[in-house]
Enzyme design. Structure first.
Site, PDB file in Angstrom:
ATOM      1  N   ASP A 477       0.863  -1.157   0.180  1.00  0.00           N
ATOM      2  CA  ASP A 477       0.013   0.030  -0.162  1.00  0.00           C
ATOM      3  C   ASP A 477       0.920   1.302   0.000  1.00  0.00           C
ATOM      4  O   ASP A 477       2.028   1.238   0.413  1.00  0.00           O
ATOM      5  CB  ASP A 477      -1.037   0.118   1.216  1.00  0.00           C
ATOM      6  N   ASP A 547     -10.602   2.021  -3.371  1.00  0.00           N
ATOM      7  CA  ASP A 547     -11.199   1.757  -2.180  1.00  0.00           C
ATOM      8  C   ASP A 547     -12.585   1.768  -2.126  1.00  0.00           C
ATOM      9  O   ASP A 547     -13.166   1.367  -1.114  1.00  0.00           O
ATOM     10  CB  ASP A 547     -10.578   2.700  -1.144  1.00  0.00           C
TER      11      ASP A 547
HETATM   12  C1  DGJ Z   1      -5.603   1.751   2.064  1.00  0.00           C
HETATM   13  C2  DGJ Z   1      -6.087   0.525   1.264  1.00  0.00           C
HETATM   14  O1  DGJ Z   1      -6.672   0.777  -0.186  1.00  0.00           O
HETATM   15  C3  DGJ Z   1      -7.274  -0.327   1.855  1.00  0.00           C
HETATM   16  O2  DGJ Z   1      -7.558  -1.360   0.963  1.00  0.00           O
HETATM   17  C4  DGJ Z   1      -6.680  -0.793   3.200  1.00  0.00           C
HETATM   18  O3  DGJ Z   1      -5.440  -1.754   2.879  1.00  0.00           O
HETATM   19  C5  DGJ Z   1      -6.166   0.304   4.032  1.00  0.00           C
HETATM   20  N1  DGJ Z   1      -5.038   1.265   3.112  1.00  0.00           N
HETATM   21  C6  DGJ Z   1      -5.075  -0.261   5.454  1.00  0.00           C
HETATM   22  O4  DGJ Z   1      -4.743   0.771   6.077  1.00  0.00           O
END
Ligand code: DGJ
Length: 732
Positions: A477, A547
């Site tokens: 990430d 997301d």
């Molecule tokens: C952002 C990501 O897009 C989510 O899927 C998740 O992994 C969170 N970060 C975790 O902090």
């Protein structure tokens, strides 16, 4: 496929079955573009296309019969002589002059394609591609410039990049070094970009081009959700099924620019590369700078064909290793189920239910390390939290494996919370300007990945956790933009290198981890789809697309993403309702019907759904297992756009055209309207196919279309919000 050099006319003709790219040494000694487009016959001399007329304001010199760069298509232009358009590069000499004149010196034609050191790039062996390297020299500046062009067998594609070398005795500075320029003799094009923001990434936008400048860029350190480094220039009227278009895809994950410049004489220029804003790369004697690659693809058969070219090229010539052309495991990620509030026990409960559903891989998301119980602390401390994982990652991975599941976990290696042991020990390891406040993003700072020691340290920590466990997958990430881009370890005149060196640091960490653990499947992520680019796909063959896991929004996001990126690269999961980003409540079947067109998985706790829904989940998993090879690697067609209709549809067809899968979605009800037809694409017109128990010829399905009322028997009506179906079409 061939690359021809005509010595007398000093021209190159790169061609394969679908395209021709013709370059000539111009009267100025620089390279001019003589043609780019559909394949044409070769001839000894194409210089008749150069204009020596019109009313240029300035000409190269008296001997060149009024040749001006301004009126002709250039290959890699600079500014300051007879061209006034957007420049591809700029070199500042020791005396402050920024005028250059790179003229043809030599060239090399070879089979295959060389790698670009430290950077992601397409690759090909000797039978799959040919490469032209043209060396240009500016003797006064003491510089050499090599322009690289690769043409691939069977793809209407040319990959380009450039390399600068200081061969003189004085220092120079590169203040702009783009990867490619393509000039067109007319401006009758539309510009298509893929823009957005967090949770609504890669939404197509179309603008008519004319004189003046149109551009998009990123200055956020990552390619960004705001503007994607992929642009299409298309002829007005070109749609998914017909017409001419040219795609430009930047194989890079940092700051970029894509710019079209229409001159008042009618020429159109397109340039793409690293964003020159704040970029400055000093070159000492014998030092080189190599740009990332731009992949240029063309079509005269519509945008579906253009997208399929990128899908196939990236699946076959960009993605590497074990996961190349391999169907992806169906996973369950705990993020939306637990956020950071979990114990080993609660995780095992979710995983065990996932196993019962037939899921293959369990992914432990954020929160397993350091003092990471919320997003205020712990980033940078890549050591298991014993309260959550009493036997560490090793213990959890063993237990998950014992359930019969593969296991993977989440990392965010580029970041640090001020409240972390790493930051307390090394406060100078972040990007920040001494004496100034550092901006925070999600309560975190950005580690200075332009410094090798920082990357080394993070590598060491991650290596230890991975090595001690059995890890099949990693989600990488990156949750904030780069600000205060300054490295305390770098001299003043080298600060313009930091943003690019940061990206090189990210690539080097990826490379080292991949080398150490070649079987791990990496999924890139950046607050969802904030760094969804071709550069990332070289290391991580799939990316968490957004997301926003709401099925209705996802149709738009995945639809937009499909223009430039393979279906198998699109991370797509079924999540709980009401959706955590939009609050929307959609049926479980539309959530799966959308998520099938990607990597597929679940982002919820399956213990929380009803028994009836769980039975449906089992069927969904089974369906995806049976069909994922086709969905993920077949020929993908966009059929109906969610941006122009209340419905959306897409389909995939197998290479042999024996099987296809169609997805149809009703975004908004259309009460008391005729159900209408959905015309399919890509089938064999003469083959007879079976769909829902009846048979049809391919030409019927493609020209008359599916009667949508057929699906009423299955409970599908287009008068209900969020109705959807996925149907299989198979040769009889
Ligand atoms: C952002 C990501 O897009 C989510 O899927 C998740 O992994 C969170 N970060 C975790 O902090």
């Amino acid at each position: 496929m061939n690359i021809v050099w005509n010595k007398t006319s000093e021209q190159f003709h790169l061609y394969n079955d679908r395209l021709s790219y013709i370059i000539g040494v111009a009267p100025s000694g620089e390279l001019a573009n003589l043609y780019f487009g559909k394949r044409i016959h070769d001839r000894a001399d194409f210089s008749y296309v150069l204009f020596r007329m019109g009313m240029p304001n300035v000409v190269v010199d008296a001997d060149t019969e009024s040749y001006s760069m301004e009126l002709n298509c250039q290959e890699y232009p600079s500014f300051g002589t007879t061209d006034f358009g957007a420049q591809a590069f700029e070199v500042e000499m020791a005396n402050g002059s920024r005028i250059s004149n790179f003229v043809y010196k030599s060239h090399r034609i070879s089979q295959g394609k060389k790698e670009i050191k430290g950077l992601p790039a397409t690759y090909a062996d000797k039978t799959e591609a040919m490469t032209l390297e043209v060396t240009l020299a500016d003797t006064l500046a003491g510089m050499e410039l090599i322009l690289y062009y690769t043409i691939f067998e069977g793809y209407p594609v040319v990959a380009r990049h450039a390399r600068f070398k200081n061969v003189g005795n004085s220092k120079v500075k590169l203040t702009r070094a783009l990867s490619a320029c393509l000039d067109f003799p007319d401006q009758n094009y539309e510009w298509m970009q893929f823009s957005g923001a967090w949770a609504r990434e890669r939404i197509p936008e179309i603008k008519k081009l004319s004189t003046g400048v149109t551009y998009i860029d990123s200055r956020r350190g990552a390619s960004s959700a705001n503007q994607n480094p992929f642009v299409i220039l298309k002829r007005p009227g070109t749609d998914d099924f017909m017409g001419e278009a040219i795609g430009f895809s930047f194989v890079y994950s940092g700051n970029f620019i894509a710019l079209a410049d229409g001159s008042t004489h009618g020429r159109l220029r397109f340039v793409m590369g690293i964003n020159p804003d704040r970029f400055c790369w000093p070159l000492e004697k014998d030092e080189c700078f190599e740009t990332p690659e731009v992949v240029i693809a063309m079509t005269d058969r519509g945008l579906n064909d253009l997208s399929q070219t990128y899908h196939k090229l990236y699946n076959n010539h960009l993605v590497r290793g074990k996961w190349k052309n391999t169907p992806r495991p169906i996973l369950n990620n705990n993020w939306e189920a637990t956020y950071m509030d979990f114990t080993e026990e609660s995780i095992l409960k979710i995983a065990s239910k996932a196993k019962d559903a037939g899921i293959e891989l369990f992914v432990l998301d954020d929160g397993w390390f350091g003092e990471r119980n919320d997003d205020f602390a712990g980033l940078g401390d890549w050591v298991e939290n014993p309260k959550k994982l009493p036997q560490g990652m090793a213990g959890l991975s063993r237990k998950i494996n014992a359930l019969g599941l593969k296991f993977g976990f989440w990392i965010e290696p580029e970041m640090v919370n001020p409240n972390s042991n790493l930051y307390r020990r090394h406060p100078d390891w972040v990007l920040s300007v001494p004496g100034r406040k550092s901006s925070l993003g999600r309560h975190q700072l950005v580690l200075d990945f332009s410094r090798e020691e920082v990357v080394d340290y993070i590598y060491g920590m991650l290596h230890k956790v991975i090595k001690g466990s059995k890890i099949d997958y990693i989600k990488w990430d990156m949750n904030r933009a780069l600000t205060e881009v300054f490295s305390v370890d770098t001299p003043a005149e080298r600060q313009g290198m930091v943003a690019h060196k940061y990206v090189l640091g990210v690539y080097s960490l990826y490379s080292r981890l991949i080398k150490a653990f070649p079987n791990i499947l990496f999924e890139s992520c950046s607050s969802g789809g904030n760094r969804f680019d071709a550069g990332m796909l070289y290391y991580a063959p799939q990316a968490w697309c957004s997301d926003n896991s709401d099925a209705i929004d996802r149709i738009r996001i995945q639809y937009g993403t499909s223009f430039g990126y393979p279906i198998v690269s699109i991370g797509s999961h079924v999540s709980a309702v009401p959706n955590q980003q939009t609050g929307r409540v959609t049926p479980l079947d539309i959530r799966a019907n959308v998520a099938y067109f990607g990597t597929f998985g679940y982002e919820l706790d399956l213990n929380e759904i009803s028994d009836e829904e769980f039975e449906l989940v089992k069927k969904q998993v089974e369906f995806m297992k049976e069909n994922r090879a086709l969905v993920q690697f077949g020929d993908f067609y966009r059929l109906r756009s969610p941006f122009e209709n209340d419905q959306a549809a897409w389909m995939v067809v197998s290479e042999d055209k024996k099987k296809a899968i169609v997805g149809f979605y009703c975004l908004r009800s259309n009460v008391n309207a005729l159900p209408g037809f959905l015309k399919l694409a890509g089938l064999d017109p003469d083959k007879e196919y079976r769909m829902e128990g009846k048979t049809y010829y391919g030409d019927e399905l493609m020209n008359m279309g599916i009667t949508l009322s057929e699906f009423y028997d299955r409970g599908f009506t287009i008068s209900k919000d969020y109705d959807s179906f996925v149907t299989i079409i198979e040769e009889v």
